[in-house]
Write an enzyme that holds these catalytic residues in place. Structure first.
Site, PDB file in Angstrom:
ATOM      1  N   LYS A   1     -37.685   4.304-116.959  1.00  0.00           N
ATOM      2  CA  LYS A   1     -37.624   4.426-115.363  1.00  0.00           C
ATOM      3  C   LYS A   1     -38.981   4.016-115.031  1.00  0.00           C
ATOM      4  CE  LYS A   1     -34.094   8.215-115.835  1.00  0.00           C
ATOM      5  NZ  LYS A   1     -33.853   9.627-115.948  1.00  0.00           N
TER       6      LYS A   1
ATOM      7  N   GLN B   1     -36.536  15.190-115.399  1.00  0.00           N
ATOM      8  CA  GLN B   1     -35.917  14.906-116.683  1.00  0.00           C
ATOM      9  C   GLN B   1     -35.220  15.748-117.403  1.00  0.00           C
ATOM     10  OE1 GLN B   1     -35.527  11.469-117.470  1.00  0.00           O
ATOM     11  NE2 GLN B   1     -33.955  12.273-118.867  1.00  0.00           N
TER      12      GLN B   1
ATOM     13  N   ASP C   1     -31.536  12.065-107.854  1.00  0.00           N
ATOM     14  CA  ASP C   1     -30.727  12.357-108.847  1.00  0.00           C
ATOM     15  C   ASP C   1     -29.200  12.831-108.294  1.00  0.00           C
ATOM     16  OD1 ASP C   1     -31.207  11.450-111.418  1.00  0.00           O
ATOM     17  OD2 ASP C   1     -32.322  13.197-112.125  1.00  0.00           O
TER      18      ASP C   1
END
Ligand code: NAD
Length: 290
Positions: A55, A99, A122
């Protein structure tokens, strides 16, 4: 049937990242600040470590500022909530990603709700889930299902009227995928672990999206000849030579009857990171307009 077409997620994701990079360059050329993404990782999980590094590398390619926060396995919920509160206030940060999975002692739902919906790249915050549910374009949407829609559109163009069957009903893939295809004017069916006739329903799909986390579960009996098959699964299996990644679809069985199919790896996976960069830029633009 002719050789099926492999949908090249790597190329399509590269195109997406290049488009984001182009738009970010236009901002910085005009002396504006670049979009900023904070990535928070708690503990040492080798798989998460690979995802986080990818990422950050992709952010750099696109000119997005990335700030990494690596916290110890023992981090308390109070400390993590405090960090997220600070990042919510940070003017340089447009997107915050925690995460997953988190260590067991941390309440995932509570942590994800602490992220400001405006920075929730997200798309897991209940506010964004609700906005997606009512078809509000301001929703920041989950990256993996957004990638599935882009892949289907690359293959078929306009999706209006297509019958999409989504296998799996998780909050991060199956349910948002169903909502996103609905927003493309598709007819959507969801198949899940309690469905009594999953294969029969799946065989009606023009577009079959599979996200179950069971290696190669979907065989040819689930697929209508000529369907487009999007395999979200990422499963590591043992082979005589070691291990390898496979999807939730039995590629060798399904590929000969599908019109097009995503490989694993190299299909949906790369699209997830591209979606993250898209969402970070979208969050930046929304904040700058406020
Ligand atoms: P999950 O475990 O949260 O959900 C699995 C879903 O599959 C459940 O809703 C369940 O009802 C359904 N299911 C289980 N058995 C079934 C059966 N026999 N028939 C029909 N449905 C069944 O999983 P998830 O988080 O949605 O992930 C699914 C897969 O996608 C995993 O392999 C995961 O690694 C992968 N994934 C990939 C990406 C990516 O970037 N490509 C992102 C997220 C998840």
């Amino acid at each position: 049937m002719n050789q099926p077409k492999r949908i090249d997620g790597r190329r399509i994701a590269d195109d997406q990242v290049n488009q984001v990079a182009h738009r970010v360059r236009a901002l910085t050329d005009a002396d504006k600040r670049p979009p900023g993404l904070a990535v928070v990782m708690v503990g040492d999980n080798p798989a998460s470590d690979v995802y986080v590094r990818n990422k950050i590398r992709r952010c750099e390619q696109a000119g997005i500022l990335s700030v990494e926060h690596r916290l110890s396995e023992q981090t308390t919920e109070t400390d993590l909530l405090g960090l997220l509160g600070d990042l919510n206030q940070d003017e340089q940060i447009d997107g915050i990603l925690v995460q997953l999975p988190l260590p067991k002692h941390l309440d995932e739902g509570r942590i994800l709700k602490q992220i400001s919906p405006a920075k929730d790249v997200d798309g897991f915050h209940p506010v964004n889930v609700g906005l997606l549910g009512i078809g509000d374009k301001r929703a920041l949407v989950p990256c993996t299902p957004a990638g599935c829609v882009i892949l289907a559109k690359e293959e078929l163009g306009d999706l209006t009227g297509k019958h999409v069957v989504v296998v799996g009903r998780s909050n991060i893939v199956g349910k948002p995928a169903a909502q996103l295809f609905l927003a493309e004017d598709c007819s959507v069916t969801i198949v899940h672990s309690r469905s009594s006739n999953g294969a029969e329903l799946a065989r009606q799909a023009d577009i079959l999206v599979v996200a179950v986390g069971r290696p190669q579960m979907v065989d040819a009996s689930w697929v209508k000849p000529g369907a487009v098959v999007i395999d979200v699964g990422i499963n590591r299996i043992s082979t005589e030579e070691g291990t390898r990644l496979v999807g939730d679809v039995d590629f060798d069985q399904v590929a000969p009857i599908a019109a097009a199919i995503t490989p694993v790896p190299g299909g949906v996976g790369p699209m997830t990171i591209a979606g993250l960069l898209n969402n970070t830029l979208t969050a930046y633009e929304a904040r700058e307009q406020d």
